[in-house]
Design a protein around this motif. Structure first.
Motif, PDB file in Angstrom:
ATOM      1  N   ASP A 148     -12.888  -1.925   2.959  1.00 23.87           N
ATOM      2  CA  ASP A 148     -11.487  -1.708   2.569  1.00 23.87           C
ATOM      3  C   ASP A 148     -10.605  -2.515   3.508  1.00 23.87           C
ATOM      4  O   ASP A 148     -10.838  -2.567   4.726  1.00 23.87           O
ATOM      5  CB  ASP A 148     -11.128  -0.209   2.666  1.00 23.87           C
ATOM      6  CG  ASP A 148      -9.816   0.074   1.985  1.00 23.87           C
ATOM      7  OD1 ASP A 148      -9.689  -0.303   0.803  1.00 23.87           O
ATOM      8  OD2 ASP A 148      -8.929   0.669   2.603  1.00 23.87           O
ATOM      9  N   ILE A 157     -12.345   4.231   1.855  1.00 26.41           N
ATOM     10  CA  ILE A 157     -11.050   4.236   2.539  1.00 26.41           C
ATOM     11  C   ILE A 157     -11.110   4.938   3.889  1.00 26.41           C
ATOM     12  O   ILE A 157     -10.617   4.413   4.895  1.00 26.41           O
ATOM     13  CB  ILE A 157      -9.970   4.875   1.645  1.00 26.41           C
ATOM     14  CG1 ILE A 157      -9.781   4.033   0.377  1.00 26.41           C
ATOM     15  CG2 ILE A 157      -8.646   5.000   2.398  1.00 26.41           C
ATOM     16  CD1 ILE A 157      -8.848   4.647  -0.645  1.00 26.41           C
ATOM     17  N   LEU A 158     -11.712   6.112   3.948  1.00 22.67           N
ATOM     18  CA  LEU A 158     -11.687   6.886   5.194  1.00 22.67           C
ATOM     19  C   LEU A 158     -12.596   6.302   6.265  1.00 22.67           C
ATOM     20  O   LEU A 158     -12.353   6.483   7.462  1.00 22.67           O
ATOM     21  CB  LEU A 158     -12.053   8.344   4.915  1.00 22.67           C
ATOM     22  CG  LEU A 158     -11.031   9.102   4.054  1.00 22.67           C
ATOM     23  CD1 LEU A 158     -11.496  10.532   3.815  1.00 22.67           C
ATOM     24  CD2 LEU A 158      -9.655   9.093   4.697  1.00 22.67           C
ATOM     25  N   LEU A 187      -7.979  -2.575   5.563  1.00 18.38           N
ATOM     26  CA  LEU A 187      -7.030  -1.766   6.324  1.00 18.38           C
ATOM     27  C   LEU A 187      -6.212  -2.677   7.235  1.00 18.38           C
ATOM     28  O   LEU A 187      -6.324  -2.666   8.459  1.00 18.38           O
ATOM     29  CB  LEU A 187      -7.777  -0.711   7.141  1.00 18.38           C
ATOM     30  CG  LEU A 187      -8.449   0.398   6.337  1.00 18.38           C
ATOM     31  CD1 LEU A 187      -9.245   1.299   7.249  1.00 18.38           C
ATOM     32  CD2 LEU A 187      -7.420   1.196   5.569  1.00 18.38           C
ATOM     33  N   ILE A 189      -3.032   5.014  -2.960  1.00 14.28           N
ATOM     34  CA  ILE A 189      -4.085   5.908  -2.494  1.00 14.28           C
ATOM     35  C   ILE A 189      -3.595   7.345  -2.644  1.00 14.28           C
ATOM     36  O   ILE A 189      -2.666   7.770  -1.966  1.00 14.28           O
ATOM     37  CB  ILE A 189      -4.452   5.617  -1.026  1.00 14.28           C
ATOM     38  CG1 ILE A 189      -4.951   4.173  -0.883  1.00 14.28           C
ATOM     39  CG2 ILE A 189      -5.494   6.604  -0.529  1.00 14.28           C
ATOM     40  CD1 ILE A 189      -5.183   3.746   0.561  1.00 14.28           C
ATOM     41  N   GLN A 238      -6.730  11.348  10.237  1.00 10.04           N
ATOM     42  CA  GLN A 238      -7.077  10.432   9.163  1.00 10.04           C
ATOM     43  C   GLN A 238      -5.821   9.927   8.444  1.00 10.04           C
ATOM     44  O   GLN A 238      -5.698   8.732   8.139  1.00 10.04           O
ATOM     45  CB  GLN A 238      -8.001  11.133   8.156  1.00 10.04           C
ATOM     46  CG  GLN A 238      -9.393  11.432   8.687  1.00 10.04           C
ATOM     47  CD  GLN A 238     -10.192  12.276   7.719  1.00 10.04           C
ATOM     48  OE1 GLN A 238      -9.654  13.141   7.031  1.00 10.04           O
ATOM     49  NE2 GLN A 238     -11.500  12.031   7.663  1.00 10.04           N
ATOM     50  N   ARG A 264       0.834  -1.200   0.000  1.00 13.63           N
ATOM     51  CA  ARG A 264       0.000   0.000   0.000  1.00 13.63           C
ATOM     52  C   ARG A 264       0.868   1.250   0.000  1.00 13.63           C
ATOM     53  O   ARG A 264       1.799   1.390   0.805  1.00 13.63           O
ATOM     54  CB  ARG A 264      -0.939   0.025   1.204  1.00 13.63           C
ATOM     55  CG  ARG A 264      -1.685   1.341   1.372  1.00 13.63           C
ATOM     56  CD  ARG A 264      -2.839   1.229   2.342  1.00 13.63           C
ATOM     57  NE  ARG A 264      -3.962   0.516   1.725  1.00 13.63           N
ATOM     58  CZ  ARG A 264      -5.108   0.273   2.361  1.00 13.63           C
ATOM     59  NH1 ARG A 264      -5.269   0.643   3.612  1.00 13.63           N
ATOM     60  NH2 ARG A 264      -6.084  -0.358   1.734  1.00 13.63           N
ATOM     61  N   GLU A 306      -3.907   7.370  10.575  1.00 17.33           N
ATOM     62  CA  GLU A 306      -4.591   6.079  10.603  1.00 17.33           C
ATOM     63  C   GLU A 306      -4.231   5.274   9.358  1.00 17.33           C
ATOM     64  O   GLU A 306      -4.024   4.058   9.423  1.00 17.33           O
ATOM     65  CB  GLU A 306      -6.110   6.274  10.694  1.00 17.33           C
ATOM     66  CG  GLU A 306      -6.600   6.689  12.069  1.00 17.33           C
ATOM     67  CD  GLU A 306      -6.256   5.648  13.138  1.00 17.33           C
ATOM     68  OE1 GLU A 306      -6.514   4.446  12.909  1.00 17.33           O
ATOM     69  OE2 GLU A 306      -5.717   6.049  14.194  1.00 17.33           O
ATOM     70  N   LEU A 307      -4.138   5.958   8.239  1.00 14.26           N
ATOM     71  CA  LEU A 307      -3.742   5.287   7.007  1.00 14.26           C
ATOM     72  C   LEU A 307      -2.264   4.888   7.027  1.00 14.26           C
ATOM     73  O   LEU A 307      -1.890   3.840   6.496  1.00 14.26           O
ATOM     74  CB  LEU A 307      -4.018   6.183   5.798  1.00 14.26           C
ATOM     75  CG  LEU A 307      -5.481   6.339   5.397  1.00 14.26           C
ATOM     76  CD1 LEU A 307      -5.633   7.392   4.310  1.00 14.26           C
ATOM     77  CD2 LEU A 307      -6.051   5.007   4.918  1.00 14.26           C
ATOM     78  N   LEU A 321       0.822   5.481   0.051  1.00 21.55           N
ATOM     79  CA  LEU A 321       0.123   6.748   0.240  1.00 21.55           C
ATOM     80  C   LEU A 321       0.823   7.792  -0.632  1.00 21.55           C
ATOM     81  O   LEU A 321       1.997   8.115  -0.416  1.00 21.55           O
ATOM     82  CB  LEU A 321       0.136   7.172   1.706  1.00 21.55           C
ATOM     83  CG  LEU A 321      -0.517   6.212   2.698  1.00 21.55           C
ATOM     84  CD1 LEU A 321      -0.544   6.832   4.093  1.00 21.55           C
ATOM     85  CD2 LEU A 321      -1.929   5.827   2.253  1.00 21.55           C
ATOM     86  N   THR A 337      -1.415   1.475   8.101  1.00 27.71           N
ATOM     87  CA  THR A 337      -1.727   0.384   7.171  1.00 27.71           C
ATOM     88  C   THR A 337      -0.834   0.387   5.947  1.00 27.71           C
ATOM     89  O   THR A 337      -0.976  -0.476   5.079  1.00 27.71           O
ATOM     90  CB  THR A 337      -3.189   0.486   6.693  1.00 27.71           C
ATOM     91  OG1 THR A 337      -3.308   1.543   5.720  1.00 27.71           O
ATOM     92  CG2 THR A 337      -4.133   0.745   7.854  1.00 27.71           C
ATOM     93  N   ALA A 338       0.053   1.380   5.845  1.00 25.20           N
ATOM     94  CA  ALA A 338       0.795   1.592   4.601  1.00 25.20           C
ATOM     95  C   ALA A 338       2.190   0.978   4.653  1.00 25.20           C
ATOM     96  O   ALA A 338       2.755   0.735   5.717  1.00 25.20           O
ATOM     97  CB  ALA A 338       0.893   3.091   4.305  1.00 25.20           C
TER      98      ALA A 338
END
Length: 402
Positions: free
Chosen positions: A396, A390-391, A398, A47, A96, A22, A99-100, A24, A103-104
């Motif tokens: 999704d 996603i958010l 995550l 993303i 936000q 993943r 949080e991503l 970002l 997972t990245a």
């Protein structure tokens, strides 16, 4: 090729090369989006994190818009990605984003040096949230050095690295490479760096920071020019279509246009003279070897064109190729993208379905992985197209990073 067809024949049932990775994507315009597009083509979940007000700069202000508001420039660089809107200048937006981050696997940005840190999303902050992260920065001139704060533009990088000093015809005005080599080169070098860092992380268990720049990328491609300088002590000059290291290797005039000829060794030089029925050129001491031909490059071109002007370009291409001499006609993009059978055979034009634009043509990929095929799956996303999925995390995956 369409949105559901892979870009290679003989597609494998194996997962894509970067399946499970993943990314970002905080980048915009060209260098960063080109990098993240390659990663997306290779199967990464990219993303695209965009400003809620206007998104990537190229959505509205670059190139041509045909039906909707998004420009074709944006559509050409952002396929296979998902888009979310996050205001990184707000507390909610930062929450936000982080949080991503958890997972990245990769974060890529092309802000001016120092901007990411001021926003609170620099490498140190991101690494604290995810120690295994691979964090990449693309800038105009790098994160350090006297030029680090300069605005980063392809044109400026080409000028300041010497590239523009060798472009065009001798004695002409400075021109830039029409292909933005500093931008695209930075994107490619960043891609190589990201893949290398992922490999090192998988081996050692540690993420890392990496960076590249438009300036260094353009300079790194100046292989022959730097070689000439270090060999002669003189700055290289523009040579038109000619080559710095061998001759004849350039475009030469025919009866109806130009043919490119690559006779860059002794065997090919003799085959060229035979194909032209010009044995006198082989006996000419000015052209006795490559060094001699380089020293008399202009005279050599003129003597070759005396023979070449008796036939049309396409005739000469056929004759030269049959004689074993590398040759090709100079084509325009209309011909290349609509009529060239080899382009079609190599799947270098793809067609994607966009929710607003309908059918959108994009360039295919030159990377042909036969075990884990590269796929051009989806058109560039609308701004915020994937916010809900996603958010909110709904439907999704995550998961923790690989």
């Amino acid at each position: 090729m369409n949105a559901t067809t892979g870009s290679q024949t003989g597609a494998s049932s194996r997962s894509s090369a970067l399946d499970g990775i993943r990314v970002l994507d905080l980048t915009q315009v060209m260098s960063g989006p080109f990098c993240t597009m390659m990663l997306a083509d290779l199967g990464a979940d990219v993303i695209k994190v965009e400003n809620p007000a206007h998104g990537d700069q190229t959505r509205k202000s670059w190139g041509y818009s045909v039906i909707g508001d998004d420009s074709r420039a944006f559509l050409s660089l952002n396929r296979n990605k998902r888009s979310i809107r996050i205001d990184l200048k707000t507390e909610t937006g930062l929450k936000q984003f982080f949080e991503l981050v958890k997972t990245a696997d990769v974060v890529i940005e092309n802000f001016r040096p120092g901007v990411a840190a001021r926003l609170g999303i620099g490498y140190d902050a991101v690494r604290a949230a995810n120690p295994q992260i691979v964090y990449a920065s693309i800038s105009g001139f790098g994160q350090s050095g006297p030029y680090a704060s300069y605005p980063g533009y392809d044109l400026i990088a080409q000028a300041m690295t010497g590239v523009m000093s060798v472009m065009g015809e001798p004695g002409g005005r400075p021109i830039k490479s029409a292909i933005p080599i500093a931008d695209l080169g930075a994107g490619m070098f960043c891609t190589i760096g990201v893949l290398s860092a992922i490999r090192a992380r998988d081996r050692d268990g540690e993420g890392q920071y990496l960076e590249t720049s438009l300036f260094e990328s353009a300079l790194a491609m100046s292989v022959w020019e730097s070689t000439e300088f270090w060999s002669t002590g003189e700055s290289p000059e523009p040579l038109g279509s000619a080559n710095r290291m061998s001759a004849p290797y350039q475009a030469l005039q025919t009866a109806d246009g130009y043919v490119t000829v690559g006779a860059n060794n002794e065997k090919l030089w003799r085959l060229l003279c035979k194909a032209l029925d010009a044995p006198e050129l082989i006996r000419d001491k000015r052209y006795a070897d490559n060094n001699a031909r380089l020293n008399h490059r202009d005279e050599l071109a003129a003597d070759l064109e005396v023979h070449l002007k008796h036939r049309d370009t396409d005739e000469w291409v056929e004759i030269l190729l049959a004689s074993g001499v590398p040759a090709g006609a100079i084509r325009d993009y209309k011909y290349v993208l609509t009529h060239d059978e080899h382009v079609r055979a190599r799947e270098m034009v793809a067609h994607l379905q966009h929710p607003v634009e309908g059918d959108v043509a994009v360039l295919g990929t030159p990377i042909k992985l036969h075990g884990t095929p590269v796929e051009i799956r989806t058109a560039a996303p609308l701004l915020g197209q994937d916010d809900d999925v996603i958010l909110t995390g709904e439907h999704d995956d995550l998961t923790e990073p690989q």
